[in-house]
Design a protein around this motif. Structure first.
Motif, mmCIF file in Angstrom:
data_model
loop_
_atom_site.group_PDB
_atom_site.id
_atom_site.type_symbol
_atom_site.label_atom_id
_atom_site.label_comp_id
_atom_site.label_asym_id
_atom_site.label_seq_id
_atom_site.Cartn_x
_atom_site.Cartn_y
_atom_site.Cartn_z
ATOM 1 N N HIS A 112 8.649 -0.286 12.139
ATOM 2 C CA HIS A 112 8.863 -0.566 10.719
ATOM 3 C C HIS A 112 8.772 0.691 9.861
ATOM 4 O O HIS A 112 8.966 0.627 8.644
ATOM 5 C CB HIS A 112 7.841 -1.605 10.215
ATOM 6 N N GLY A 124 -0.650 1.810 6.591
ATOM 7 C CA GLY A 124 -0.575 0.714 7.550
ATOM 8 C C GLY A 124 -1.709 -0.279 7.415
ATOM 9 O O GLY A 124 -1.573 -1.441 7.811
ATOM 10 N N GLU A 125 -2.836 0.147 6.853
ATOM 11 C CA GLU A 125 -3.965 -0.771 6.669
ATOM 12 C C GLU A 125 -3.607 -1.928 5.729
ATOM 13 O O GLU A 125 -4.214 -2.979 5.773
ATOM 14 C CB GLU A 125 -5.164 0.002 6.114
ATOM 15 N N HIS A 126 -2.603 -1.722 4.862
ATOM 16 C CA HIS A 126 -2.193 -2.761 3.904
ATOM 17 C C HIS A 126 -1.090 -3.652 4.455
ATOM 18 O O HIS A 126 -0.578 -4.516 3.741
ATOM 19 C CB HIS A 126 -1.733 -2.107 2.600
ATOM 20 N N GLN A 127 -0.715 -3.428 5.717
ATOM 21 C CA GLN A 127 0.257 -4.257 6.434
ATOM 22 C C GLN A 127 1.585 -4.418 5.684
ATOM 23 O O GLN A 127 2.073 -5.532 5.435
ATOM 24 C CB GLN A 127 -0.334 -5.635 6.725
ATOM 25 N N PRO A 128 2.206 -3.303 5.311
ATOM 26 C CA PRO A 128 3.526 -3.410 4.669
ATOM 27 C C PRO A 128 4.585 -3.839 5.680
ATOM 28 O O PRO A 128 4.458 -3.566 6.874
ATOM 29 C CB PRO A 128 3.791 -1.985 4.164
ATOM 30 N N GLN A 129 5.620 -4.518 5.202
ATOM 31 C CA GLN A 129 6.692 -4.938 6.095
ATOM 32 C C GLN A 129 7.531 -3.741 6.549
ATOM 33 O O GLN A 129 8.071 -3.747 7.646
ATOM 34 C CB GLN A 129 7.577 -5.971 5.400
ATOM 35 N N LYS A 141 -1.182 5.962 8.614
ATOM 36 C CA LYS A 141 -2.224 5.026 9.054
ATOM 37 C C LYS A 141 -2.914 4.381 7.844
ATOM 38 O O LYS A 141 -3.268 3.199 7.870
ATOM 39 C CB LYS A 141 -3.238 5.745 9.931
ATOM 40 N N HIS A 171 5.757 2.239 16.047
ATOM 41 C CA HIS A 171 5.784 1.447 14.816
ATOM 42 C C HIS A 171 7.222 1.427 14.270
ATOM 43 O O HIS A 171 7.599 2.266 13.431
ATOM 44 C CB HIS A 171 4.821 2.016 13.769
#
Length: 522
Positions: free
Chosen positions: A487, A454-459, A451, A485
């Motif tokens: 990804h 995930g805050e940094h929005q990786p691909q 989580k 998720h």
């Protein structure tokens, strides 16, 4: 091999600014980096340039010049210097403008100019006012010793001169109308500095004789000394004898044939050569050297001598030799103001002008004539050879050598820097010592980590920690998070022999699973 930097001025004017494309690549390479940008408005520049041209054209030196027509009025050297200083200041203010948008483009240009490699800098434009600008006055070009050449916007890319059959550098020397000037010193410089070259000297030739030489012989360099001018319609004209002057258009077909057979450089050591340069460029000649305005006799003689010493004796490139000769002309500017402004080079961006050493080496003898094989025989031989190669390849005969070559090519690749877009999060030995009883990481702690990432929005997130079995608390929440998720890629390990392998977390699609080992190819 040096670097090629082309600044193509696409459209615009001095009132609104110019849209430009900067193209940077290795000289001779078909691949290059392109950067879009613009040059800011400079509405005063055309007037300042015209003012300098008027002052210089009417200048009062007593030395004979190589113009076809004499000036009607005269002004002092002081007024020439005034207009020259105004123009130089305006050019530097223009190209050093503080406009934020232009500054970003200029910084990218400077980055590529500040190179240890030789630079061939060409400005591509069809705007006559931009051709007339003395671009070399920009302090950046002077500081970095960059010679600026001009080219039309359009040029041929796939032009290839024919094979050269002579073993000497061949120069066609035209000594034309010499009324009031001394062009014998030009010839003496050519003979002294180019001792190993073949010089075909035409003194006051008729048009038919000049045309015949261009049609019937192969030439590397065309040299003209005498009187010339650029007319109001921008057409160049040069005097080949006391009574007759020609335009490039009148010799168009003869010059085109000479270029196709190896003519690489035209030098017009005469006045007002802008029109001559533009017309020769349209014939796709690799390079042309002219004087942009009327040139005093001594300046023309000294420039030629300095250029030949740098080009032939020191082995410098065309641009480097012109830069050195231009710089040395500054010694004469007390007597001849703006003497160093006069030389001008026009180049075809698709063709690299050869050095003197390369001119001497570019001797290609005609290949022996081999008997032609019948078409059917050629077809059958090609079919048999192709079948043998493909058959041996299908049997694996070439595999060992193919892998050897492939492996060697991979080894020759330069080391690649880590991709800045990748982030590796490690659980180090120090982390394990700090975690103590909390290691291996629990499912809940793993969920917290995912989580946070995930805050940094990786691909994509790739795990290298197995989760086939529950670890501590939070198992259900972790599995649910992984399922929601796609990804996030979880690892597995292949089974083999008695080894059962390691499964990914339950409920994941095959698209969310990656393996962390490889199966040995039998």
């Amino acid at each position: 091999m040096g670097k090629s930097v082309n600044l193509k001025i696409v459209n615009g004017d001095f009132e609104q600014g110019f849209q430009v494309i900067l193209r940077i690549g290795e000289d001779g390479s078909s691949t290059a980096t392109e950067i879009n940008g613009w040059l800011p408005p400079a509405p005063q520049l055309p007037w300042l340039c015209s003012n300098w041209y008027s002052s210089y054209h009417s200048g009062g030196e007593t030395e004979a010049s190589r113009a076809l027509t004499a000036p009607e009025t005269q002004v002092t050297n002081f007024s020439i210097l005034d207009s020259a200083q105004d123009l130089e200041n305006a050019i530097n203010n223009w190209l050093n403008a503080s406009d934020l948008q232009f500054r970003s483009f200029r910084d990218k240009l400077l980055k590529h100019l500040q190179s240890n490699e030789p630079i061939r800098f060409i400005i591509q434009t069809d705007n006559i006012e931009l051709w007339q600008l003395p671009w070399h006055l920009w302090d950046v070009f002077q500081e970095l010793k960059v010679e600026v050449s001009i080219s039309p916007s359009e040029y041929e890319i796939d032009f290839t001169p024919g094979a050269k059959t002579s073993n000497q550098v061949r120069i066609l020397v035209i000594l034309g109308n010499n009324s009031g000037i001394d062009i014998e010193k030009d010839l003496a410089s050519l003979q002294q500095e180019l001792a190993n070259a073949y010089l075909r000297i035409l003194r006051n030739p008729q048009k038919s004789a000049l045309s015949s030489e261009l049609w019937e012989q192969e030439w590397d360099i065309l040299f003209f000394a005498g009187h010339s001018s650029t007319q109001d319609d921008l057409q160049g004209r040069f005097g080949i004898n006391q009574q007759e002057s020609l335009t490039i258009e009148e010799l168009k077909f003869a010059l085109t044939d000479a270029i196709e057979h190896g003519l690489k450089l035209a030098i017009f050591n005469s006045c007002n050569g802008l029109g001559l340069a533009r017309e020769l460029a349209s014939l796709q000649i690799p390079a042309t050297m002219v004087m942009r305005e009327k040139v005093p006799n001594e300046v023309a003689q000294k420039f030629l001598l300095y250029f030949l010493k740098a080009f032939a004796n020191k082995g410098k490139s065309l641009s480097g030799a012109v830069w050195e000769a231009r710089t040395r002309l500054q010694e004469l500017e007390k007597e001849y103001p703006c003497a160093s402004w006069l030389p001008m080079v026009c180049q075809n961006p698709a063709q690299i002008p050869p050095t003197w050493e390369e001119l001497q080496k570019q001797t290609q003898h005609k290949s022996p004539s081999w008997p032609r094989l019948p078409l059917l025989q050629v077809f059958l031989v090609s079919l048999i050879v192709t079948g043998l190669v493909m058959g041996m390849r299908s049997l694996g005969f070439w595999q060992f050598w193919e892998l050897k070559v492939f492996d060697q090519m991979i080894r020759l690749l330069p080391a690649e820097k880590p991709d800045e877009r990748l982030l590796i999060v490690e659980v180090t030995k120090k982390d394990i010592e700090q975690l103590q009883d909390s290691y291996p990481l629990s499912d809940g702690m793993m969920l917290q980590l995912l989580k946070k990432l995930g805050e940094h929005q990786p691909q994509i997130i790739g795990l290298d920690i197995y989760r086939d079995l529950p670890q501590g608390q939070g198992r259900d929440d972790l599995v649910q998070y992984l399922q929601q998720h796609p990804h996030v890629i979880s690892p597995c390990a292949h089974s083999g022999g008695t080894y059962p392998g390691i499964h990914p977390p339950p409920g994941l699609s095959s698209q969310q699973v990656g393996f962390v080992d490889t199966v040995k190819d039998p």
